[in-house]
Design a protein around this motif. Structure first.
Motif, mmCIF file in Angstrom:
data_model
loop_
_atom_site.group_PDB
_atom_site.id
_atom_site.type_symbol
_atom_site.label_atom_id
_atom_site.label_comp_id
_atom_site.label_asym_id
_atom_site.label_seq_id
_atom_site.Cartn_x
_atom_site.Cartn_y
_atom_site.Cartn_z
ATOM 1 N N ASP A 22 0.981 -1.050 -0.204
ATOM 2 C CA ASP A 22 0.209 0.039 -0.211
ATOM 3 C C ASP A 22 0.902 1.346 -0.209
ATOM 4 N N GLU A 23 0.620 2.346 -0.159
ATOM 5 C CA GLU A 23 1.044 3.582 -0.485
ATOM 6 C C GLU A 23 1.362 3.937 1.196
ATOM 7 N N ALA A 24 2.271 4.591 1.330
ATOM 8 C CA ALA A 24 2.311 5.629 2.624
ATOM 9 C C ALA A 24 2.156 6.675 2.781
ATOM 10 N N CYS A 25 2.697 7.693 3.903
ATOM 11 C CA CYS A 25 2.523 8.642 3.461
ATOM 12 C C CYS A 25 2.362 9.747 4.900
ATOM 13 N N GLY A 26 2.761 10.843 4.917
ATOM 14 C CA GLY A 26 2.763 11.360 5.709
ATOM 15 C C GLY A 26 3.232 12.808 6.155
ATOM 16 N N VAL A 27 4.074 13.277 6.937
ATOM 17 C CA VAL A 27 4.554 14.965 7.149
ATOM 18 C C VAL A 27 5.627 14.911 7.835
ATOM 19 N N VAL A 28 6.509 15.914 7.280
ATOM 20 C CA VAL A 28 7.471 16.471 8.073
ATOM 21 C C VAL A 28 6.892 17.732 8.921
ATOM 22 N N ALA A 29 6.958 18.113 10.400
ATOM 23 C CA ALA A 29 6.998 19.394 10.720
ATOM 24 C C ALA A 29 7.779 19.955 10.500
ATOM 25 N N GLY A 30 7.913 21.747 10.555
ATOM 26 C CA GLY A 30 9.182 21.844 11.220
ATOM 27 C C GLY A 30 8.117 23.629 11.636
ATOM 28 N N PRO A 31 9.547 24.292 12.594
ATOM 29 C CA PRO A 31 9.027 25.811 12.703
ATOM 30 C C PRO A 31 8.821 26.991 11.423
ATOM 31 N N VAL A 32 7.449 27.220 12.135
ATOM 32 C CA VAL A 32 6.675 28.171 10.906
ATOM 33 C C VAL A 32 7.888 29.137 10.719
ATOM 34 N N GLY A 33 7.854 29.309 9.275
ATOM 35 C CA GLY A 33 8.817 30.580 8.578
ATOM 36 C C GLY A 33 10.313 30.006 8.279
ATOM 37 N N ASP A 71 3.321 25.810 17.198
ATOM 38 C CA ASP A 71 3.677 26.535 16.141
ATOM 39 C C ASP A 71 4.483 26.377 14.888
ATOM 40 N N GLU A 72 4.059 25.068 14.329
ATOM 41 C CA GLU A 72 5.100 24.001 13.156
ATOM 42 C C GLU A 72 3.846 24.200 11.995
ATOM 43 N N GLU A 73 4.387 23.852 10.395
ATOM 44 C CA GLU A 73 3.904 23.612 9.254
ATOM 45 C C GLU A 73 4.590 22.986 9.119
ATOM 46 N N PRO A 74 3.307 22.128 7.770
ATOM 47 C CA PRO A 74 4.080 20.806 7.170
ATOM 48 C C PRO A 74 5.391 21.706 5.699
ATOM 49 N N VAL A 75 6.426 21.091 6.477
ATOM 50 C CA VAL A 75 7.500 21.225 5.806
ATOM 51 C C VAL A 75 7.417 20.307 4.137
ATOM 52 N N ILE A 76 7.012 19.061 5.243
ATOM 53 C CA ILE A 76 7.538 18.121 3.578
ATOM 54 C C ILE A 76 5.412 17.415 3.733
ATOM 55 N N ILE A 77 5.338 17.097 2.804
ATOM 56 C CA ILE A 77 4.033 16.199 2.287
ATOM 57 C C ILE A 77 4.772 14.709 1.670
ATOM 58 N N GLY A 94 -3.860 17.155 -8.274
ATOM 59 C CA GLY A 94 -5.006 17.826 -7.456
ATOM 60 C C GLY A 94 -4.981 18.671 -6.105
ATOM 61 N N TYR A 95 -4.520 17.029 -4.883
ATOM 62 C CA TYR A 95 -4.090 17.442 -3.574
ATOM 63 C C TYR A 95 -3.499 18.350 -3.365
ATOM 64 N N ALA A 96 -2.652 18.640 -4.012
ATOM 65 C CA ALA A 96 -1.191 19.306 -3.573
ATOM 66 C C ALA A 96 -1.674 20.756 -2.812
ATOM 67 N N ASN A 97 -2.573 21.128 -1.650
ATOM 68 C CA ASN A 97 -2.048 22.598 -1.111
ATOM 69 C C ASN A 97 -1.732 23.041 -0.080
ATOM 70 N N GLU A 98 -0.518 22.915 -0.408
ATOM 71 C CA GLU A 98 0.246 23.719 0.679
ATOM 72 C C GLU A 98 0.961 24.459 -0.090
ATOM 73 N N PRO A 99 1.533 25.107 -0.844
ATOM 74 C CA PRO A 99 2.038 25.962 -1.373
ATOM 75 C C PRO A 99 3.796 25.453 -1.346
ATOM 76 N N GLY A 100 3.678 26.145 0.373
ATOM 77 C CA GLY A 100 4.965 25.880 1.005
ATOM 78 C C GLY A 100 6.339 25.041 1.135
ATOM 79 N N ALA A 101 5.451 23.927 0.825
ATOM 80 C CA ALA A 101 5.365 22.282 1.524
ATOM 81 C C ALA A 101 6.295 21.880 0.236
ATOM 82 N N HIS A 102 7.074 20.608 0.442
ATOM 83 C CA HIS A 102 8.329 20.197 -0.475
ATOM 84 C C HIS A 102 7.177 18.907 -0.220
ATOM 85 N N TYR A 103 7.271 18.294 -1.495
ATOM 86 C CA TYR A 103 6.085 16.697 -1.649
ATOM 87 C C TYR A 103 6.922 16.063 -2.184
#
Length: 140
Positions: A22-33, A71-77, A94-103
């Motif tokens: 199956d496909e895996a998925c997740g996020v790597v968060a980091g400090p905002v900005g 005070d984090e945001e998604p840095v990597i999706i 189509g699902y990419a809705n975080e303009p600042g993230a690395h996919y």
């Protein structure tokens, strides 16, 4: 360019291989900005599919509240492709809705002898896909 630690790289790859087929998925968060990925957050693929991933809506809401509190945001999706190359599909775009993230996409097709392992990163903005260099470092 995406810069991440070897430990984070290894965690993303391990999650992709663990959830195969199956496909895996997740996020790597980091400090905002900061643009610095720090906290690895593997998610459950609610679709439990080898060709599609979907974050559980309740888990995603909980994650965004938690990131807000810290005070984090998604840095990597990230997610994996199990039988194709590590390149965003039309659905991914189509699902990419975080303009600042690395996919980040990891292909686990090699697990079936179908091709070489791939770990690639993209920026996706207004449905335009741009591949970027990935730099793996020991520490920041």
């Amino acid at each position: 360019m995406l810069t991440l630690t070897q430990a984070l790289y290894d965690q993303i790859v391990a999650h992709a291989r663990e959830d195969h087929p199956d496909e895996a998925c997740g996020v790597v968060a980091g400090p905002v900005g900061s643009g610095r990925p720090e906290r690895f957050i593997p998610m459950l693929n609610a679709a439990r599919s080898p060709t599609f991933y979907e974050f559980d809506s309740q888990d995603l809401l909980k994650l965004y509240r938690e990131m807000d509190d810290r005070d984090e945001e998604p840095v990597i999706i990230y997610h994996s492709h199990t039988a194709t190359e590590a390149y965003p599909s039309r659905t991914d775009i189509g699902y990419a809705n975080e303009p600042g993230a690395h996919y980040v996409l990891v292909s686990t097709a090699d697990a079936d002898g179908l091709g070489e392992f791939q770990f690639r990163s993209f920026r996706i903005l207004d449905s335009e896909v741009t591949e970027e260099e990935v730099r793996v470092v020991e520490t920041y």
